[in-house]
Design a protein around this motif. Structure first.
Motif, PDB file in Angstrom:
ATOM      1  N   UNK A  88      24.310  14.720  48.194  1.00 20.61           N
ATOM      2  CA  UNK A  88      25.339  14.118  47.478  1.00 20.61           C
ATOM      3  C   UNK A  88      26.526  14.116  48.228  1.00 20.61           C
ATOM      4  N   UNK A  89      27.472  13.110  48.416  1.00 21.61           N
ATOM      5  CA  UNK A  89      28.738  13.239  48.863  1.00 21.61           C
ATOM      6  C   UNK A  89      29.648  12.667  47.770  1.00 21.61           C
ATOM      7  N   UNK A  90      30.649  13.627  47.851  1.00 24.43           N
ATOM      8  CA  UNK A  90      31.905  13.369  46.831  1.00 24.43           C
ATOM      9  C   UNK A  90      32.992  13.347  47.658  1.00 24.43           C
ATOM     10  N   UNK A  91      33.663  12.057  47.480  1.00 26.99           N
ATOM     11  CA  UNK A  91      35.001  11.706  48.286  1.00 26.99           C
ATOM     12  C   UNK A  91      36.139  11.866  47.451  1.00 26.99           C
ATOM     13  N   UNK A  92      36.998  12.607  47.919  1.00 25.63           N
ATOM     14  CA  UNK A  92      38.273  12.816  47.036  1.00 25.63           C
ATOM     15  C   UNK A  92      39.602  12.667  47.628  1.00 25.63           C
ATOM     16  N   UNK A  93      40.759  12.361  47.393  1.00 23.76           N
ATOM     17  CA  UNK A  93      41.962  12.136  47.923  1.00 23.76           C
ATOM     18  C   UNK A  93      42.589  13.233  48.379  1.00 23.76           C
ATOM     19  N   UNK A  94      42.543  14.708  47.922  1.00 23.84           N
ATOM     20  CA  UNK A  94      43.421  15.698  48.339  1.00 23.84           C
ATOM     21  C   UNK A  94      42.313  17.149  48.366  1.00 23.84           C
ATOM     22  N   UNK A  95      43.041  18.022  48.956  1.00 26.69           N
ATOM     23  CA  UNK A  95      42.340  19.129  49.355  1.00 26.69           C
ATOM     24  C   UNK A  95      42.130  20.016  48.000  1.00 26.69           C
ATOM     25  N   UNK A  96      43.318  20.023  47.119  1.00 20.92           N
ATOM     26  CA  UNK A  96      43.409  20.676  45.918  1.00 20.92           C
ATOM     27  C   UNK A  96      42.088  20.258  44.771  1.00 20.92           C
ATOM     28  N   UNK A  97      41.954  18.893  45.094  1.00 21.29           N
ATOM     29  CA  UNK A  97      41.031  18.110  44.377  1.00 21.29           C
ATOM     30  C   UNK A  97      39.517  18.632  44.733  1.00 21.29           C
ATOM     31  N   UNK A  98      39.464  18.781  45.928  1.00 18.97           N
ATOM     32  CA  UNK A  98      38.137  19.161  46.579  1.00 18.97           C
ATOM     33  C   UNK A  98      37.656  20.423  46.033  1.00 18.97           C
ATOM     34  N   UNK A  99      38.764  21.433  46.343  1.00 18.58           N
ATOM     35  CA  UNK A  99      38.331  22.533  45.785  1.00 18.58           C
ATOM     36  C   UNK A  99      37.909  22.794  44.353  1.00 18.58           C
ATOM     37  N   UNK A 100      38.871  21.992  43.399  1.00 19.31           N
ATOM     38  CA  UNK A 100      38.615  22.068  42.122  1.00 19.31           C
ATOM     39  C   UNK A 100      37.213  21.367  41.783  1.00 19.31           C
ATOM     40  N   UNK A 101      36.586  20.348  42.606  1.00 19.07           N
ATOM     41  CA  UNK A 101      35.337  19.856  42.256  1.00 19.07           C
ATOM     42  C   UNK A 101      34.409  20.624  42.775  1.00 19.07           C
ATOM     43  N   UNK A 102      34.381  21.525  44.257  1.00 18.14           N
ATOM     44  CA  UNK A 102      33.649  22.332  44.509  1.00 18.14           C
ATOM     45  C   UNK A 102      33.649  23.574  43.527  1.00 18.14           C
ATOM     46  N   UNK A 103      34.856  24.263  42.832  1.00 17.98           N
ATOM     47  CA  UNK A 103      34.680  25.185  41.797  1.00 17.98           C
ATOM     48  C   UNK A 103      33.664  24.573  40.721  1.00 17.98           C
ATOM     49  N   UNK A 104      33.770  23.211  40.393  1.00 11.96           N
ATOM     50  CA  UNK A 104      33.055  22.904  39.143  1.00 11.96           C
ATOM     51  C   UNK A 104      31.382  22.847  39.399  1.00 11.96           C
ATOM     52  N   UNK A 105      31.126  22.605  40.656  1.00 14.28           N
ATOM     53  CA  UNK A 105      29.698  22.663  41.151  1.00 14.28           C
ATOM     54  C   UNK A 105      29.180  23.877  41.017  1.00 14.28           C
ATOM     55  N   UNK A 106      29.864  24.902  41.541  1.00 18.80           N
ATOM     56  CA  UNK A 106      29.394  26.365  41.450  1.00 18.80           C
ATOM     57  C   UNK A 106      29.239  26.975  40.067  1.00 18.80           C
ATOM     58  N   UNK A 107      30.195  26.600  39.249  1.00 22.40           N
ATOM     59  CA  UNK A 107      30.172  27.059  37.904  1.00 22.40           C
ATOM     60  C   UNK A 107      29.133  26.335  37.112  1.00 22.40           C
ATOM     61  N   UNK A 108      28.832  25.100  37.266  1.00 20.27           N
ATOM     62  CA  UNK A 108      27.722  24.463  36.463  1.00 20.27           C
ATOM     63  C   UNK A 108      26.271  24.494  37.238  1.00 20.27           C
ATOM     64  N   UNK A 109      26.379  24.780  38.353  1.00 22.29           N
ATOM     65  CA  UNK A 109      25.076  25.081  39.064  1.00 22.29           C
ATOM     66  C   UNK A 109      24.768  26.382  38.958  1.00 22.29           C
ATOM     67  N   UNK A 110      25.335  27.251  38.530  1.00 28.66           N
ATOM     68  CA  UNK A 110      24.814  28.929  38.587  1.00 28.66           C
ATOM     69  C   UNK A 110      23.352  29.094  37.874  1.00 28.66           C
ATOM     70  N   UNK A 111      23.260  28.688  36.997  1.00 31.43           N
ATOM     71  CA  UNK A 111      21.894  29.011  36.398  1.00 31.43           C
ATOM     72  C   UNK A 111      20.584  28.443  36.950  1.00 31.43           C
ATOM     73  N   UNK A 112      20.706  27.425  37.662  1.00 32.27           N
ATOM     74  CA  UNK A 112      19.688  26.654  38.380  1.00 32.27           C
ATOM     75  C   UNK A 112      18.861  27.591  39.147  1.00 32.27           C
ATOM     76  N   UNK A 113      17.428  27.255  39.262  1.00 32.62           N
ATOM     77  CA  UNK A 113      16.474  28.369  39.631  1.00 32.62           C
ATOM     78  C   UNK A 113      16.417  28.153  41.239  1.00 32.62           C
ATOM     79  N   UNK A 114      16.809  26.910  41.800  1.00 34.29           N
ATOM     80  CA  UNK A 114      17.186  26.528  43.252  1.00 34.29           C
ATOM     81  C   UNK A 114      18.675  26.669  43.525  1.00 34.29           C
ATOM     82  N   UNK A 115      18.968  27.718  44.281  1.00 32.80           N
ATOM     83  CA  UNK A 115      20.458  27.561  44.637  1.00 32.80           C
ATOM     84  C   UNK A 115      20.875  26.138  45.372  1.00 32.80           C
ATOM     85  N   UNK A 116      21.964  25.557  44.714  1.00 35.37           N
ATOM     86  CA  UNK A 116      22.364  24.414  45.290  1.00 35.37           C
ATOM     87  C   UNK A 116      23.535  24.780  46.397  1.00 35.37           C
TER      88      UNK A 116
END
Ligand code: AMP
Length: 442
Positions: A78-106
């Motif tokens: 999956x590729x997420x394109x965003x306009x700014x660095x801050x938004x990228x970091x924020x999106x990366x954080x959301x991925x970590x947060x929502x993915x943390x209980x998955x059995x296979x590490x994303x």
């Protein structure tokens, strides 16, 4: 009853949603998540604060979790394109947060400019499930053969309208040329001709999602877009316009900061220099203020934003003020931002919607205050007209307005001012017309 359980997400993701304290899906989540899981393309005209990050991150994680087999070296799911660095970091954080209980590490990688490329190249070795990127750095990585985009199965263009207005068209189209057939999700807060064109070339039979802002209770609001280009401004935002002399703007800002018990305020200015200058003047008046703009080192930007976002110590009631250029307008999510102040007006009406959308998020109340000077009065009226806003132009008794009103000539130019590019073109066209008229036979 709309619940996350009904959307087709598996238990580890539901648990993460629960951890985040989300009680029910917001309208954009309700509409987008099942469609993404069905493999459909989606165009969501989701405004700021509508919960769109989770609307694409959750089903993206679900699709990745359902995949069998190992990651392929160099490949990206999956590729997420965003306009700014801050938004990228924020999106990366959301991925970590929502993915943390998955059995296979994303494995997700955030790749942005302004920092060294080598660690990003190392991180991408062996491929990634998700890459969140700003377009320029992504292309640099492609050139260095650090990443291959041909197998991307899901593409998300977040804040697509911002991306295009920031002049990323060429880079975005170069990225798109590198992709094969895939599922595409397009998010934008405003409908522009460029976005419609992008939609036609990018999306196959898309599900259209038009919704209003997120509410903590998950209820839809009545602010939904009318689909004809009108902006969706959440009803949680109280808009004000105050007329003021140019030289008295900082004094007015201090007056507002002192008279309101705001916790966090975002002040928008036109230039990097103004951001430094206004922040410095506030600091000298013992106000906790910091500038945020593109000239600062990436680490300073990250630290400043983190400080601005962090919860104050118990009993600390001081207002924190961030004085920023439009860099900060794009998608940054600051929970409980009390007010946005347009110290300088934004250039475009769309930018106005983005700026004020930093407050009044997720059902919370917020104030959006624009400073109107003699020179920007006409420009503010253009913004109001564009979105059919009806904002009272106030004058505060403490701040008498003495700047002379700016007189405009019939063509919209300002008398005695330097000619704008448009004025010059108009004059050139008029001259050319006159020449043709003179030389054409009777
Ligand atoms: P976004 O539009 O993704 O930037 O989200 C705006 C804000 O809404 C963020 O603070 C989210 O954490 C919050 N949010 C997103 N979804 C929900 C939900 N279902 N319930 C409550 N808050 C939410």
């Amino acid at each position: 009853m709309h619940t996350f359980q009904n959307l087709g997400l598996s238990e580890p993701l539901l648990r993460a949603v629960d951890d985040a304290g989300y009680l029910a899906p917001t309208p954009v989540q309700d509409a987008a998540i099942p469609s993404v899981l069905e493999g459909r393309d989606v165009h969501a005209s989701a405004e700021t604060g509508s919960g769109k990050t989770a609307a694409f991150v959750l089903p993206m994680l679900e699709l990745i979790a359902r995949r069998e087999g190992e990651r392929v070296r160099g490949a990206v799911h999956s590729l997420v394109l965003v306009p700014t660095r801050e938004l990228a970091t924020q999106c990366g954080d959301a991925i970590e947060r929502f993915g943390r209980h998955l059995s296979r590490r994303v494995k997700s990688c955030v790749v942005v400019g302004g920092v060294s490329i080598n660690p990003q190249m190392m991180e991408l070795r062996g491929g990634a499930d998700i890459v969140v990127a700003t377009p320029g750095r992504l292309l640099d990585l492609v050139e260095k053969n650090a990443i291959s985009l041909s197998d991307v199965a899901l593409l998300v263009l977040d804040e697509a309208d911002r991306m295009l207005s920031l002049g990323f068209e060429e880079e975005v189209s170069r990225v798109l040329d590198l992709l094969g057939p895939r599922q595409t999700l397009l998010f934008s807060a405003t409908f522009t001709t460029a976005i419609r064109a992008l939609e036609r070339t990018l999306l196959k039979n898309p599900v259209q999602v038009d919704v209003g802002p997120a509410r903590a209770d998950g209820e839809a609001t009545e602010d939904a877009v009318d689909g004809s280009g009108r902006a969706m401004i959440p009803s949680t935002i109280t808009q004000r316009a105050i007329e003021i002399d140019v030289a008295k703007r900082t004094a007015l800002l201090r007056h507002l900061l002192e008279g309101n018990s705001w916790s966090r305020v975002l002040v928008f200015v036109a230039t990097r220099h103004a951001a430094d200058h206004v922040a410095e003047k506030l600091r000298r008046a013992d106000i906790l203020a910091a500038p945020l703009h593109g000239d600062l080192a990436q680490s300073t930007r990250v630290d400043t934003l983190a400080y601005f976002k962090e919860d104050p110590a118990p009993g600390d009631t001081r207002t924190r003020v961030l004085v920023a250029t439009d860099l900060a307008a794009r998608g940054i999510d600051i929970v409980s931002l009390s007010a946005v102040v347009n110290y300088d007006l934004p250039r475009s009406p769309a930018e106005y919607v983005h700026r004020i959308g930093r407050t009044g998020r997720a059902g919370k109340e917020g104030a959006a205050i624009s400073f109107i000077t003699a020179e920007t009065d006409a420009h503010f009226r253009v913004i109001e007209k564009r979105y059919r806003l009806d904002i009272e132009h106030e004058r505060l008794p403490e701040f008498a307005v003495t700047d002379a009103p700016v007189v405009r000539d019939p063509h919209g130019g300002i008398k005695g001012k330097r000619k704008s590019k448009k004025d010059k073109l108009r004059e050139a066209a008029a001259r050319a017309g006159a020449t043709i008229a003179k030389s054409s036979p009777k």
